[in-house]
Scaffold this active site. Sequence first.
Site, mmCIF file in Angstrom:
data_model
loop_
_atom_site.group_PDB
_atom_site.id
_atom_site.type_symbol
_atom_site.label_atom_id
_atom_site.label_comp_id
_atom_site.label_asym_id
_atom_site.label_seq_id
_atom_site.Cartn_x
_atom_site.Cartn_y
_atom_site.Cartn_z
ATOM 1 N N CYS A 2 0.846 -1.186 0.000
ATOM 2 C CA CYS A 2 0.000 0.000 0.000
ATOM 3 C C CYS A 2 0.885 1.241 0.000
ATOM 4 O O CYS A 2 2.053 1.188 0.353
ATOM 5 C CB CYS A 2 -0.884 0.022 1.235
ATOM 6 N N ARG A 27 1.884 1.343 -5.986
ATOM 7 C CA ARG A 27 2.098 0.436 -4.859
ATOM 8 C C ARG A 27 0.838 -0.366 -4.514
ATOM 9 O O ARG A 27 0.898 -1.320 -3.751
ATOM 10 C CB ARG A 27 2.527 1.238 -3.630
ATOM 11 N N TRP A 76 -3.631 -2.008 -1.473
ATOM 12 C CA TRP A 76 -3.541 -3.310 -2.129
ATOM 13 C C TRP A 76 -4.103 -4.289 -1.110
ATOM 14 O O TRP A 76 -3.492 -4.536 -0.076
ATOM 15 C CB TRP A 76 -2.090 -3.637 -2.474
ATOM 16 N N ASN A 102 0.315 0.056 6.125
ATOM 17 C CA ASN A 102 0.862 -0.846 5.122
ATOM 18 C C ASN A 102 1.489 -2.009 5.880
ATOM 19 O O ASN A 102 2.279 -1.777 6.786
ATOM 20 C CB ASN A 102 1.913 -0.115 4.274
ATOM 21 N N GLY A 103 1.139 -3.236 5.509
ATOM 22 C CA GLY A 103 1.672 -4.403 6.218
ATOM 23 C C GLY A 103 0.542 -5.309 6.643
ATOM 24 O O GLY A 103 -0.576 -5.208 6.130
ATOM 25 N N GLU A 484 11.980 -14.885 -17.655
ATOM 26 C CA GLU A 484 11.630 -13.466 -17.524
ATOM 27 C C GLU A 484 10.641 -13.048 -18.623
ATOM 28 O O GLU A 484 9.671 -12.339 -18.352
ATOM 29 C CB GLU A 484 12.908 -12.607 -17.580
ATOM 30 N N LYS A 488 6.948 -11.515 -17.824
ATOM 31 C CA LYS A 488 6.522 -10.207 -18.346
ATOM 32 C C LYS A 488 5.186 -10.341 -19.050
ATOM 33 O O LYS A 488 4.275 -9.556 -18.836
ATOM 34 C CB LYS A 488 7.529 -9.660 -19.373
ATOM 35 N N GLU A 491 2.210 -11.247 -16.575
ATOM 36 C CA GLU A 491 1.794 -10.255 -15.576
ATOM 37 C C GLU A 491 1.064 -9.057 -16.180
ATOM 38 O O GLU A 491 0.178 -8.509 -15.556
ATOM 39 C CB GLU A 491 2.946 -9.825 -14.663
ATOM 40 N N HIS A 507 9.909 -34.428 -22.047
ATOM 41 C CA HIS A 507 9.592 -35.126 -20.792
ATOM 42 C C HIS A 507 8.181 -34.799 -20.306
ATOM 43 O O HIS A 507 7.875 -34.980 -19.141
ATOM 44 C CB HIS A 507 10.645 -34.794 -19.735
ATOM 45 N N LYS A 607 3.654 -2.907 -6.954
ATOM 46 C CA LYS A 607 5.070 -2.807 -7.290
ATOM 47 C C LYS A 607 5.977 -3.428 -6.234
ATOM 48 O O LYS A 607 6.941 -4.111 -6.556
ATOM 49 C CB LYS A 607 5.422 -1.332 -7.492
HETATM 50 O O1 M6R Z 1 11.543 -5.168 -5.635
HETATM 51 P P1 M6R Z 1 11.967 -6.566 -5.898
HETATM 52 O O2 M6R Z 1 12.980 -6.679 -6.978
HETATM 53 O O3 M6R Z 1 12.420 -7.288 -4.658
HETATM 54 O O4 M6R Z 1 10.666 -7.292 -6.408
HETATM 55 C C1 M6R Z 1 10.643 -8.665 -6.696
HETATM 56 C C2 M6R Z 1 9.436 -9.018 -7.538
HETATM 57 O O5 M6R Z 1 8.264 -8.716 -6.850
HETATM 58 C C3 M6R Z 1 9.431 -8.284 -8.876
HETATM 59 O O6 M6R Z 1 10.600 -8.519 -9.600
HETATM 60 C C4 M6R Z 1 8.218 -8.709 -9.719
HETATM 61 O O7 M6R Z 1 8.344 -10.037 -10.095
HETATM 62 C C5 M6R Z 1 8.081 -7.790 -10.934
HETATM 63 N N1 M6R Z 1 6.830 -7.122 -10.898
HETATM 64 C C6 M6R Z 1 8.111 -8.475 -12.222
HETATM 65 O O8 M6R Z 1 7.999 -7.575 -13.270
#
Ligand code: M6R
Length: 612
Positions: A2, A27, A76, A102-103, A484, A488, A491, A507, A607
């Site tokens: 948040c 966030r 969030w 937040n938390g 990766e 991408k 998400e 396999h 984020k």
């Molecule tokens: O801030 P961080 O690098 O620790 O975050 C880790 C993941 O949450 C972050 O890389 C997430 O997978 C990304 N949104 C992917 O694009």
Amino acid sequence: MCGIVGFVGSEQAAPILLDGLARLEYRGYDSAGVAVVSEQHELQVRKAKGRLQALSDAIHGGADLKGCIGMGHTRWATHGAPSEVNSHPHVSAGGKFAVIHNGIIENYVEIKEFLISQGVRFKSETDTEVVAQLLEFYYHECHDFFEAVGRVLRRIEGAYALGMLCADCPDRIIAARKDAPLLLGYGDGCTFLASDATAIIRHTRDVAYMEDGEVAVLTADGIRVYNALSQPVEKEHHRIDWEVSAAEKGGYQHFMLKEIMEQPEALRRAIFPRIRDGKIALGGMKLTNAQIRDFSRIFIVACGSSYHVGMIGKYNLEHLLHRSVEVCLASEFRYSDPIVDEHTLVIVISQSGETLDTMAALREAKKRGAYILSIVNVVGSSIARESDDVLYTWAGPEIAVATTKAYSTQLAVLDMIGLYFGEVLGTVDPAEYGEVVAELQKLPEKMEALLGRCDDIPKYAAEYFNHNSVFFIGRNLDYALGLEGSLKLKEISYIHSEAYASGELKHGTISLIEDGTLVIALGTYAPLFDKAMSNVVEVKARGADVLALTTESHAKEMAKTVENVLTIPDTARLLLPSLGVVPLQLFSYYVALQRGCDIDKPRNLAKSVTVE
Ligand code: M6R
């Protein structure tokens, strides 16, 4: 996850809060709310489900709420669905306290039951509301805001960044932090509270980071900070040195596209100051050569895309150091009873520097005696501060939820660590060292050229955006890159996608390949190009639609089998993923654009993941 912002001063608070929340919306963005103390010392609270715009419209850009002290929150959801009643600020039953958080308050059920038994009536399903109710409960006992906060903090368990207002003390916000980021801002006749600097940089660059257990009292005259024993603490001030424009879209439709385009510049900042006379120079790193020689085990620990950087790092570091490197998901590492001692190096990777699982893994490793070297983007973040050593990526603020420039710069920094250690250990071939260093210096330029000629990607996105399922296949570095690329795509476009080591197809997974299945075949890694081609032929034979990625020098060969081929410039083999990721980022971006997705704020995500 948040976003929190608070303001105490002599200007109208609500517009400042809304502006801060707009910058923090990445966030968390399922609901938002503000609380402003009126001149009559009343708490005015407004909330709205959905994006911040809904809240802003409801209060006419803040004009409806008069008052010079207030706080705002963008949520969030963890406990309780996204709804107006579950959004913050939460107000105590008697209306005296407003709380943003937040938390996660882990023992909220027990506290809620206790308060209900005392006749307190709850409105929301959230864990946060117990803080507001408990504050009021203790305040009735002690009639002192600060003391009531202390009692609440002693009672609650879990992670929190808290902002608290009390109608009886209309000149102040009290803030508290444990395991969730919170910073204080010092303005001219005003003070600020924020989850991160983006929220307040328009007003001040003078900040201090709260530590776990600290409580801060913000008034227009200044901020007093106390430790867990209520003793005053002198905070070290830091200056935010990036420009406001770095956290704005600057003419791009989305932050993600802007950040993809910023990668060459970000790489220049990450790489150039760390190469001197053809040698890697990790200035500021405290690790000695003797320590580097002493490590018997190396772990890389991270989450999400940062973990994918670690996957590439594993291949590259093992090659350069002739040692085994274990790469672990932070959420698994922390509970896995890892074999870590004082001869262990743990490389922690995090863009935000606040990811809770990564932080917990760091603490676990530290407790067991490991040396922590972190690669972090956000300066002054918790992971950076708790590490023995930190190498910043200097990518600048990354706002889009999908990481791009942070990924690229993390990769470059990890490669530089590999080269540096390899030289200290005498395990890296000098010719390869020279080649990789030279290619690192050319990387930003090559990436710029690549970005300049990716015009065919929107065309491929238009061709493929309707697929429901996509497979990324590759071997070695291409497999790690595929992880990766796949993340991408899923998400931001919500297309189901998987990445497989090509050798694994037979396999099991190949049974999923049928007429029209989209396979993104990664064939940039020259030593295994022929094997990659065999796998392409296999999936094509089963009807797959293949989009291939390879280097310029292999493009012709690839084109003999595959019609749609994306190419990247040739470079040192270790650095291929650094270029290979760019077309994959752009492909995901344009596919998501075609599908009308909310690219910068994908559903269910945030984020910075500061909950477990
Ligand atoms: O801030 P961080 O690098 O620790 O975050 C880790 C993941 O949450 C972050 O890389 C997430 O997978 C990304 N949104 C992917 O694009």
